[in-house]
Design a protein around this motif. Structure first.
Motif, short mmCIF file in Angstrom:
data_model
loop_
_atom_site.label_atom_id
_atom_site.label_comp_id
_atom_site.label_asym_id
_atom_site.label_seq_id
_atom_site.Cartn_x
_atom_site.Cartn_y
_atom_site.Cartn_z
N LEU A 328 0.95 -1.01 -0.16
CA LEU A 328 -0.07 -0.01 -0.12
C LEU A 328 0.75 1.27 -0.08
O LEU A 328 0.52 2.19 -0.74
N SER A 329 1.97 1.37 0.81
CA SER A 329 2.88 2.56 0.98
C SER A 329 3.36 2.71 -0.56
O SER A 329 3.78 3.86 -0.88
N PHE A 330 3.94 1.60 -1.10
CA PHE A 330 4.60 1.48 -2.40
C PHE A 330 3.50 2.20 -3.60
O PHE A 330 4.15 2.92 -4.09
N MET A 331 2.48 1.69 -3.40
CA MET A 331 1.34 2.20 -4.49
C MET A 331 1.14 3.59 -4.39
O MET A 331 0.73 4.35 -5.25
N LEU A 332 1.13 4.01 -3.04
CA LEU A 332 0.83 5.65 -2.91
C LEU A 332 2.01 6.31 -2.90
O LEU A 332 1.97 7.60 -2.33
N ASN A 333 3.25 5.86 -3.19
CA ASN A 333 4.26 6.63 -3.19
C ASN A 333 4.38 7.83 -4.26
O ASN A 333 3.38 7.91 -5.13
N GLN A 334 5.11 8.85 -4.00
CA GLN A 334 5.11 10.14 -4.84
C GLN A 334 5.29 9.78 -6.23
O GLN A 334 4.40 10.63 -7.08
#
Length: 419
Positions: A328-334
């Motif tokens: 999830l963190s990866f998908m929402l990175n800048q």
């Protein structure tokens, strides 16, 4: 020969063991546009290349089916690890039922710092972060400028509700269907009652009603909102069969040129074109957006600058692995959110990513939300599942002429009392 067979068997068993050790991350999402699906496929591929021990699986379900199936899924062993959420009281109810996982302990400070605090608050329950925001949305009037020009309506001059009613009448007189709406699904028409309540009662009208102050949801502002909507309904502004039309069908009808106005979120920019008969729909030159009109003499001043929409995102379920949070963190990175912005799929929430927006409509919406006095989350989500369903019901009944403004307000208050 036996040696080769034994070796081959060992290799096969080893490969099977490696596959068995993979962690599966299941993501459930309301059916998005083809462009958004393609983006998720790219993100999935990139993450799995870096994390071969993880298998990411996306599943998409149509809007209404999603809302009806999700509660059952969350109570079953087939629950997803991460699911699409509109936030609000519904998220709180899911958390209190034990369906969600707090992710504060596995989310890095670097990732957390990329999100506006207000957006994180939308996915925080009792001090614990249970998900992450994806994007902010605004409900606006989409305008078919070919039809407004044909009828002699200047959409840029529409500022007040009276201006809008006048434009509707002018369109009818010219033989143009003023408004396309999906009344069958109810939530598309709750935007009218919700926005009118904000305009009549000011930005605090909903949160004040939730505390029971000022007569709660029977406050005069909510009744006035119903009366304003009655004025519109009296003009018979919608396409024939509005109460039998789904959101998806209405979206396609507008993109086919079936009516002049369509009150819907900015998210419909790509999907409505995909739903058009020719798969292309209206061009950017044929489209415009205008904010929901103001009220000339509101019950309470101050609602002119409020926007209605969502802070949509993802919630993490109780049994989800750390890998699910990592994905999830990866998908929402800048970097990924800038890609979303550049492609014009939606308006990302990650700090700075909106600078990559090239779509003029999305640029306008981003400015609207940033400049808003208050951004009200959709009432059918903000107030929780049972009360939200009542809001949708009364809105549809007002459109159908099946209830009065006073009865509508009473029904919402009763639902709130017995939630």
């Amino acid at each position: 020969m036996k040696l080769y067979a034994t070796t081959a068997l060992a290799i096969a068993l080893g490969a099977g063991s490696a596959l068995a050790q993979q962690t599966e991350v299941n993501i459930l999402r309301v059916q998005p546009s083809d462009e958004e699906q393609a983006f998720y496929a790219e993100v999935e591929q990139a993450y799995e290349a870096e994390n071969p021990d993880v298998d990411v699986v996306f599943e998409y379900i149509a809007n209404e089916a999603y809302k009806s199936k999700l509660p059952t899924l969350l109570q079953s062993n087939a629950r997803p690890d991460v699911f699409y959420s509109w936030g609000g009281e519904t998220l709180r109810e899911q958390s209190e039922a034990g369906f969600l996982r707090a992710i504060d302990d596995v989310l890095s400070d670097e990732t957390r710092a990329t999100f506006p605090e207000a957006a994180l608050n939308a996915y925080t329950v009792d001090g614990s972060l249970v998900g992450l925001p994806l994007y902010a949305t605004e409900v606006v009037f989409w305008v078919n400028t070919d039809l407004t020009e044909q009828a002699g309506v200047d959409h840029t001059a529409i500022e007040t509700w009276d201006d809008f009613l006048s434009a509707v009448q002018t369109l009818k007189d010219a033989g143009v269907t003023p408004i396309i709406a999906g009344g069958q699904d109810k939530w598309p028409v709750h935007f009218y009652w919700s926005y009118l309540a904000l305009r009549e009662g000011g930005p605090d009208v909903v949160t004040t009603a939730m505390t029971g102050e000022g007569n709660g949801f029977e406050n005069e502002a909510f009744v006035a909102a119903g009366r304003d909507l009655e004025e519109l309904v009296a003009l018979e502004p919608f396409q024939p069969g509005v109460m039998g039309t789904t959101y998806e069908t209405a979206s396609g009808m507008f993109a086919d040129g079936g009516g002049a106005f369509h009150l819907m979120g900015d998210w419909d920019y790509l999907p409505m074109r995909g739903r058009a008969t020719d798969g292309v729909g209206l061009s950017d030159d044929q489209l415009a957006i205008i904010p929901f009109p103001t009220i000339s003499d509101p019950v309470t001043e101050g609602g002119d600058g409020a926007t209605l929409g969502g802070i949509n995102g993802w919630a993490v379920t109780a049994d989800a692995s750390d890998q699910a949070v990592d994905f999830l963190s990866f998908m929402l990175n800048q970097e990924n959110q800038e890609t979303i912005a550049e492609r014009g799929i939606f308006i990302p929430i990650v700090e700075g990513a909106d600078a990559a927006l090239s779509n003029a409509f999305f640029q306008r919406v981003a400015q609207d939300i940033k400049g808003s006095d208050y951004h009200q989350i959709f009432l059918d989500q903000f107030l929780g599942a049972s009360v939200g369903a009542t809001v949708n019901d009364v809105s549809a009944d007002l459109i159908a002429g099946a209830t009065t403004p006073e009865e509508a307000a009473e029904r919402v208050q009763e639902a709130w009392n017995f939630r």
